[in-house]
Design a protein around this motif. Structure first.
Motif, PDB file in Angstrom:
ATOM      1  N   CYS A   7       6.553  -1.154  -3.735  1.00 38.08           N
ATOM      2  CA  CYS A   7       5.606  -0.175  -4.283  1.00 38.08           C
ATOM      3  C   CYS A   7       4.166  -0.605  -3.996  1.00 38.08           C
ATOM      4  O   CYS A   7       3.915  -1.701  -3.494  1.00 38.08           O
ATOM      5  CB  CYS A   7       5.842  -0.036  -5.780  1.00 38.08           C
ATOM      6  SG  CYS A   7       5.391  -1.528  -6.686  1.00 38.08           S
ATOM      7  N   HIS A   8       3.225   0.226  -4.369  1.00 37.19           N
ATOM      8  CA  HIS A   8       1.821  -0.059  -4.080  1.00 37.19           C
ATOM      9  C   HIS A   8       1.315  -1.306  -4.794  1.00 37.19           C
ATOM     10  O   HIS A   8       0.587  -2.108  -4.209  1.00 37.19           O
ATOM     11  CB  HIS A   8       0.956   1.151  -4.453  1.00 37.19           C
ATOM     12  CG  HIS A   8      -0.469   0.999  -4.053  1.00 37.19           C
ATOM     13  ND1 HIS A   8      -1.450   0.541  -4.902  1.00 37.19           N
ATOM     14  CD2 HIS A   8      -1.079   1.216  -2.867  1.00 37.19           C
ATOM     15  CE1 HIS A   8      -2.597   0.498  -4.255  1.00 37.19           C
ATOM     16  NE2 HIS A   8      -2.400   0.904  -3.007  1.00 37.19           N
ATOM     17  N   CYS A   9       1.694  -1.492  -6.072  1.00 37.00           N
ATOM     18  CA  CYS A   9       1.130  -2.615  -6.847  1.00 37.00           C
ATOM     19  C   CYS A   9       1.862  -3.928  -6.614  1.00 37.00           C
ATOM     20  O   CYS A   9       1.364  -4.987  -7.001  1.00 37.00           O
ATOM     21  CB  CYS A   9       1.096  -2.270  -8.337  1.00 37.00           C
ATOM     22  SG  CYS A   9       2.683  -2.401  -9.187  1.00 37.00           S
ATOM     23  N   GLY A  10       3.045  -3.872  -6.010  1.00 40.77           N
ATOM     24  CA  GLY A  10       3.780  -5.100  -5.718  1.00 40.77           C
ATOM     25  C   GLY A  10       4.768  -5.516  -6.805  1.00 40.77           C
ATOM     26  O   GLY A  10       5.469  -6.519  -6.651  1.00 40.77           O
ATOM     27  N   ALA A  11       4.837  -4.777  -7.917  1.00 33.23           N
ATOM     28  CA  ALA A  11       5.771  -5.135  -8.998  1.00 33.23           C
ATOM     29  C   ALA A  11       7.228  -4.969  -8.561  1.00 33.23           C
ATOM     30  O   ALA A  11       8.104  -5.689  -9.032  1.00 33.23           O
ATOM     31  CB  ALA A  11       5.506  -4.288 -10.241  1.00 33.23           C
ATOM     32  N   CYS A  71       8.233   2.933  -9.464  1.00 32.15           N
ATOM     33  CA  CYS A  71       7.623   1.777 -10.129  1.00 32.15           C
ATOM     34  C   CYS A  71       7.002   2.224 -11.447  1.00 32.15           C
ATOM     35  O   CYS A  71       6.146   3.103 -11.451  1.00 32.15           O
ATOM     36  CB  CYS A  71       6.564   1.143  -9.240  1.00 32.15           C
ATOM     37  SG  CYS A  71       5.670  -0.173 -10.125  1.00 32.15           S
ATOM     38  N   ASP A  73       4.864   0.704 -13.180  1.00 35.40           N
ATOM     39  CA  ASP A  73       3.465   0.272 -13.276  1.00 35.40           C
ATOM     40  C   ASP A  73       2.526   1.139 -12.452  1.00 35.40           C
ATOM     41  O   ASP A  73       1.489   1.555 -12.929  1.00 35.40           O
ATOM     42  CB  ASP A  73       3.328  -1.193 -12.839  1.00 35.40           C
ATOM     43  CG  ASP A  73       4.006  -2.143 -13.818  1.00 35.40           C
ATOM     44  OD1 ASP A  73       4.148  -1.774 -14.999  1.00 35.40           O
ATOM     45  OD2 ASP A  73       4.407  -3.229 -13.383  1.00 35.40           O
ATOM     46  N   CYS A  74       2.875   1.412 -11.188  1.00 34.83           N
ATOM     47  CA  CYS A  74       1.948   2.151 -10.316  1.00 34.83           C
ATOM     48  C   CYS A  74       2.441   3.547  -9.953  1.00 34.83           C
ATOM     49  O   CYS A  74       1.687   4.339  -9.387  1.00 34.83           O
ATOM     50  CB  CYS A  74       1.636   1.342  -9.058  1.00 34.83           C
ATOM     51  SG  CYS A  74       3.004   1.212  -7.900  1.00 34.83           S
TER      52      CYS A  74
HETATM   53 ZN   LIG Z   1       4.162  -0.720  -8.502  1.00 32.61          ZN
END
Ligand SMILES: [Zn+2]
Ligand SMILES: [Zn+2]
Length: 134
Positions: A7-11, A71, A73-74
């Motif tokens: 994902c974009h945030c890396g989580a 995700c 988070d993001c």
């Molecule tokens: Zn993410």
């Protein structure tokens, strides 16, 4: 071939092993709404080819049997499953690959629901970055 992505945030990070069964660009209304984008690319794999290596996606029930994994988070959309229509199969949003050129798209699907102007998107003026201002 092992493909990695996330994902974009890396989580959320994942790995997928082997050859994609197909790669389709989907124009359906559900994909459009869920992604907030006019088109979504999906690579299809046997479900056991995918391993989530970091984090845990949240699952949204986008239709009776459709499940969209994203995700928490993001918000990046990652995977799609449909136990009724596609048992044992997982679709991956191919734009989340670390190398999105790794598996070229092979078809456009669900064009019955395509936004009208998307049929001519390839004819629009194109700019390396942004068009000149003013
Ligand atoms: Zn993410
Ligand atoms: Zn779709």
């Amino acid at each position: 071939m092992t493909i990695t992505g996330g994902c974009h945030c890396g989580a959320i990070r994942y790995e997928v092993e082997g050859e994609a069964l197909t790669h389709a660009l989907c124009h359906c209304t559900d994909c459009r709404r869920c992604a907030g984008a006019p088109i979504v690319g999906w690579t299809m794999y046997r479900a056991d080819a995918l391993k989530v290596t970091k984090g845990a996606p949240k699952i949204y029930k986008s239709s009776k049997h459709g499940r969209r994994h994203f995700c928490p988070d993001c918000g990046t959309g990652l995977f799609y499953t449909n136990g009724e229509m596609l048992p044992g199969i997982i679709d991956i949003q191919s734009a989340t690959y670390d190398d999105p050129d790794a598996v070229p798209a092979r078809a456009q699907i669900q064009i019955a629901e395509r936004i009208g102007w998307m049929a001519h998107a390839h004819e629009l003026p194109a700019f390396e970055r942004y068009p000149p201002m003013g």
